[in-house]
Design a protein around this motif. Structure first.
Motif, PDB file in Angstrom:
ATOM      1  N   GLU A 379       0.824  -1.207   0.000  1.00  0.00           N
ATOM      2  CA  GLU A 379       0.000   0.000   0.000  1.00  0.00           C
ATOM      3  C   GLU A 379       0.861   1.261   0.000  1.00  0.00           C
ATOM      4  O   GLU A 379       0.497   2.272  -0.604  1.00  0.00           O
ATOM      5  N   ALA A 380       2.023   1.197   0.657  1.00  0.00           N
ATOM      6  CA  ALA A 380       2.951   2.326   0.620  1.00  0.00           C
ATOM      7  C   ALA A 380       3.424   2.577  -0.809  1.00  0.00           C
ATOM      8  O   ALA A 380       3.538   3.732  -1.249  1.00  0.00           O
ATOM      9  N   SER A 381       3.681   1.511  -1.550  1.00  0.00           N
ATOM     10  CA  SER A 381       4.097   1.656  -2.943  1.00  0.00           C
ATOM     11  C   SER A 381       2.995   2.306  -3.773  1.00  0.00           C
ATOM     12  O   SER A 381       3.275   3.097  -4.686  1.00  0.00           O
ATOM     13  N   TYR A 382       1.743   1.997  -3.468  1.00  0.00           N
ATOM     14  CA  TYR A 382       0.611   2.623  -4.158  1.00  0.00           C
ATOM     15  C   TYR A 382       0.658   4.136  -3.981  1.00  0.00           C
ATOM     16  O   TYR A 382       0.341   4.895  -4.909  1.00  0.00           O
ATOM     17  N   PHE A 383       1.083   4.578  -2.791  1.00  0.00           N
ATOM     18  CA  PHE A 383       1.165   6.018  -2.497  1.00  0.00           C
ATOM     19  C   PHE A 383       2.554   6.592  -2.812  1.00  0.00           C
ATOM     20  O   PHE A 383       2.879   7.698  -2.379  1.00  0.00           O
ATOM     21  N   ILE A 403       9.064 -10.162  -5.033  1.00  0.00           N
ATOM     22  CA  ILE A 403       8.152  -9.268  -5.750  1.00  0.00           C
ATOM     23  C   ILE A 403       8.685  -7.838  -5.821  1.00  0.00           C
ATOM     24  O   ILE A 403       8.228  -7.054  -6.655  1.00  0.00           O
ATOM     25  N   PHE A 404       9.659  -7.495  -4.962  1.00  0.00           N
ATOM     26  CA  PHE A 404      10.271  -6.163  -5.040  1.00  0.00           C
ATOM     27  C   PHE A 404      11.597  -6.198  -5.806  1.00  0.00           C
ATOM     28  O   PHE A 404      12.280  -5.179  -5.882  1.00  0.00           O
ATOM     29  N   SER A 405      11.961  -7.338  -6.379  1.00  0.00           N
ATOM     30  CA  SER A 405      13.290  -7.490  -6.982  1.00  0.00           C
ATOM     31  C   SER A 405      13.481  -6.653  -8.241  1.00  0.00           C
ATOM     32  O   SER A 405      14.616  -6.293  -8.579  1.00  0.00           O
ATOM     33  N   ASN A 408      13.063  -0.485  -7.248  1.00  0.00           N
ATOM     34  CA  ASN A 408      14.043  -0.032  -6.257  1.00  0.00           C
ATOM     35  C   ASN A 408      13.429   0.731  -5.088  1.00  0.00           C
ATOM     36  O   ASN A 408      14.081   1.572  -4.478  1.00  0.00           O
ATOM     37  N   CYS A 409      12.180   0.438  -4.778  1.00  0.00           N
ATOM     38  CA  CYS A 409      11.514   1.158  -3.693  1.00  0.00           C
ATOM     39  C   CYS A 409      11.520   0.385  -2.381  1.00  0.00           C
ATOM     40  O   CYS A 409      10.775   0.721  -1.451  1.00  0.00           O
ATOM     41  N   ALA A 410      12.364  -0.648  -2.273  1.00  0.00           N
ATOM     42  CA  ALA A 410      12.427  -1.442  -1.045  1.00  0.00           C
ATOM     43  C   ALA A 410      13.871  -1.710  -0.668  1.00  0.00           C
ATOM     44  O   ALA A 410      14.726  -1.939  -1.525  1.00  0.00           O
ATOM     45  N   THR A 433      11.464   3.667  -8.505  1.00  0.00           N
ATOM     46  CA  THR A 433      10.404   2.950  -9.211  1.00  0.00           C
ATOM     47  C   THR A 433       9.541   2.190  -8.214  1.00  0.00           C
ATOM     48  O   THR A 433      10.060   1.527  -7.310  1.00  0.00           O
ATOM     49  N   TYR A 434       8.244   2.305  -8.383  1.00  0.00           N
ATOM     50  CA  TYR A 434       7.301   1.682  -7.458  1.00  0.00           C
ATOM     51  C   TYR A 434       6.525   0.569  -8.161  1.00  0.00           C
ATOM     52  O   TYR A 434       6.342   0.588  -9.384  1.00  0.00           O
ATOM     53  N   GLY A 435       6.069  -0.371  -7.347  1.00  0.00           N
ATOM     54  CA  GLY A 435       5.342  -1.505  -7.901  1.00  0.00           C
ATOM     55  C   GLY A 435       3.877  -1.187  -8.147  1.00  0.00           C
ATOM     56  O   GLY A 435       3.246  -0.452  -7.384  1.00  0.00           O
ATOM     57  N   ASN A 436       3.361  -1.758  -9.199  1.00  0.00           N
ATOM     58  CA  ASN A 436       1.942  -1.613  -9.513  1.00  0.00           C
ATOM     59  C   ASN A 436       1.218  -2.852  -8.959  1.00  0.00           C
ATOM     60  O   ASN A 436       0.849  -3.764  -9.698  1.00  0.00           O
ATOM     61  N   PHE A 437       1.040  -2.858  -7.632  1.00  0.00           N
ATOM     62  CA  PHE A 437       0.544  -4.060  -6.959  1.00  0.00           C
ATOM     63  C   PHE A 437      -0.979  -4.158  -6.915  1.00  0.00           C
ATOM     64  O   PHE A 437      -1.511  -5.204  -6.536  1.00  0.00           O
ATOM     65  N   PHE A 438      -1.665  -3.084  -7.276  1.00  0.00           N
ATOM     66  CA  PHE A 438      -3.121  -3.083  -7.156  1.00  0.00           C
ATOM     67  C   PHE A 438      -3.772  -2.740  -8.490  1.00  0.00           C
ATOM     68  O   PHE A 438      -3.423  -1.740  -9.127  1.00  0.00           O
ATOM     69  N   ALA A 439      -4.719  -3.567  -8.881  1.00  0.00           N
ATOM     70  CA  ALA A 439      -5.534  -3.224 -10.037  1.00  0.00           C
ATOM     71  C   ALA A 439      -6.369  -2.000  -9.695  1.00  0.00           C
ATOM     72  O   ALA A 439      -6.740  -1.805  -8.533  1.00  0.00           O
ATOM     73  N   PRO A 440      -6.666  -1.137 -10.655  1.00  0.00           N
ATOM     74  CA  PRO A 440      -7.517   0.020 -10.362  1.00  0.00           C
ATOM     75  C   PRO A 440      -8.883  -0.447  -9.855  1.00  0.00           C
ATOM     76  O   PRO A 440      -9.499  -1.326 -10.456  1.00  0.00           O
TER      77      PRO A 440
END
Length: 455
Positions: A379-383, A403-405, A408-410, A433-440
């Motif tokens: 959720e932090a990556s979402y923000f 999943i963060f490999s 570079n946001c972790a 770069t942040y992950g797109n972990f959530f579908a809209p």
């Protein structure tokens, strides 16, 4: 043993024994038993969850008295099982983090809310749902019924397999109690359904501790949809059983592509249909929290770090923050515990202890997020906020390193002394770069999946 070692032992047991042949009333009961066996093997905080105490009874009874029990007698096309502890305060309303979208639909639904041991009483005026009943009623009935069933003969097919597993790995595990409780849940929910009319569909946020309900609902022809409420990966005991069962959801709505890939490639047996629908609370929080919650601290500290706690490793969280806050007086640490009744005895100027707040507001306005292994990292990556993982007992790296490999946001660290390097690396980078972990999240998609008109 540790939780992760417990998970590995569970895998070993399921490869060694014909566990799905263990059945009661022609239904394999291992999918339910394994949930509670793991709590014992991994020595988790949940291993005492079924122990009845005066305080638990008081909370359940209060929740029953404060809800409208007559709602059980009415017909609702949709039943939603959630929990009070998952509510978050947004603009003076306590919103369900996962299933709150139901209030935006043109649908009649019954909100069945599990009582909370940690959330204080909330005024009904601050809750959006109007048709609420407490899950305390079926919980209470099921526990009472389980006591009555102790006097009845319990025939478990291939019980010798179960006996061998328990004697070898968990001698104190009372598996017969859990079989009785599973049966009690089924009888209870079918009785409640008979008082009104079965719903067409039931949304369940955390199905693996209410499999008896699912058993009873499915026998009444109710479609079961699980809503993802937390982490799903190869280390979560609830999602690694390589068999489909009557307790499996007919449909599973997940956060995004990572979970779709997990069920496609690793465990296709869990559900026949897996759909990415995002997470409701994120979109709503982003729209609501537009005022900087940390404005008074911006000029006093170089960085503001929000640390998301977890009740099963709270001592490790406390020790880390105590040491880190002493080492880095230029950083403001904001510790948000998992449970509101957690205490943290610390007297440091640069530490704020904030139980009971909406962590999403704090994630939006912090500089850096920290945790051991909470899904708040996603959720932090979402923000667009990076996460420092304190890799206590390898929990973080086991859960999230893969999943963060590719982004570079972790950063994964083993002690507070490693924090400085992680922060400086991000300060020097032009792009994180942040992950797109959530579908809209799309309300039209939800209405279509439920087959409900939202006009």
């Amino acid at each position: 043993m540790s939780y992760l070692n417990g998970v590995e032992l569970l895998r070993h047991i399921e490869k060694t024994y014909d566990v799905m042949s263990i059945s009661f009333r022609n239904v394999p009961v291992w999918p339910f038993l394994r949930i509670y066996l793991l709590q014992v093997l991994g020595e988790t905080q949940h291993q005492t969850a079924h122990k009845v105490s005066p305080s638990k009874i008081s909370i359940v009874l209060k929740s029953i008295l404060k809800s409208n029990v007559l709602n059980w007698l009415k017909h609702y096309p949709v039943w939603v099982f959630n929990a009070r502890e998952r509510r978050k305060n947004i603009e003076d309303k306590w919103v369900q983090r996962v299933s709150g979208f139901m209030n935006e639909l043109n649908a009649r639904f019954l909100d069945i809310e599990k009582p909370s041991l940690t959330i204080n009483e909330i005024s009904p005026n601050l809750i959006e749902e109007s048709n609420i009943v407490s899950e305390g009623i079926p919980i209470l009935i099921a526990h009472l019924l389980e006591r009555f069933l102790r006097f009845m003969r319990l025939k478990i097919n291939n019980e010798h397999i179960l006996t061998e597993i328990v004697q070898k790995y968990a001698p104190d595990f009372d598996y017969r109690y859990y079989v009785r409780y599973l049966w009690s849940q089924k009888i209870t929910i079918k009785t409640l359904i008979s008082l009104s009319h079965p719903p067409e569909v039931s949304l369940i946020e955390c199905p693996y501790n209410m499999m008896g309900y699912i058993w009873g609902l499915k026998e009444k022809g109710v479609k079961i949809i699980e809503l993802q409420h937390g982490v799903i990966n190869k280390s979560h005991y609830a999602y690694i059983l390589p068999y489909y069962s009557i307790f499996s959801p007919d449909e599973l709505w997940v956060y995004g592509d990572n979970e779709l890939a997990f069920f496609r490639d690793y465990n296709p047996h869990y559900s026949n249909s897996v759909i990415a629908t995002g997470l409701y609370i994120l979109q709503r929080s982003k729209k609501a929290f537009v005022k900087d919650i940390f404005s008074q601290y911006r000029n006093l500290y170089d960085k503001i770090v929000v640390f998301s706690g977890q009740s099963d490793v709270k001592e490790a969280c406390h020790k880390f923050i105590s040491k880190a806050s002493s080492m880095y007086p230029e950083i403001l640490f904001v510790y948000i515990p998992r449970n509101n009744n957690e205490t943290f005895d610390i007297n440091m100027k640069n530490v704020l202890f904030r139980p009971g707040i909406n962590i999403y507001e704090y994630l939006i306005w912090c500089d850096i997020h920290m945790t051991i292994s909470s899904t708040t990292c996603l959720e932090a990556s979402y923000f667009n906020k990076p996460t420092i993982f304190y890799d206590f007992n390898n929990l973080a790296s086991t859960y999230y390193k893969q999943i963060f490999s590719q982004i570079n946001c972790a950063a994964f660290i083993s002690s507070p002394s490693d924090m400085k390097d992680a922060i400086e690396t991000w300060d020097e980078q032009k792009n994180i770069t942040y992950g797109n972990f959530f579908a809209p999240f799309n309300i039209d998609q939800i209405t279509s999946l439920l087959g409900i008109s939202n006009k």
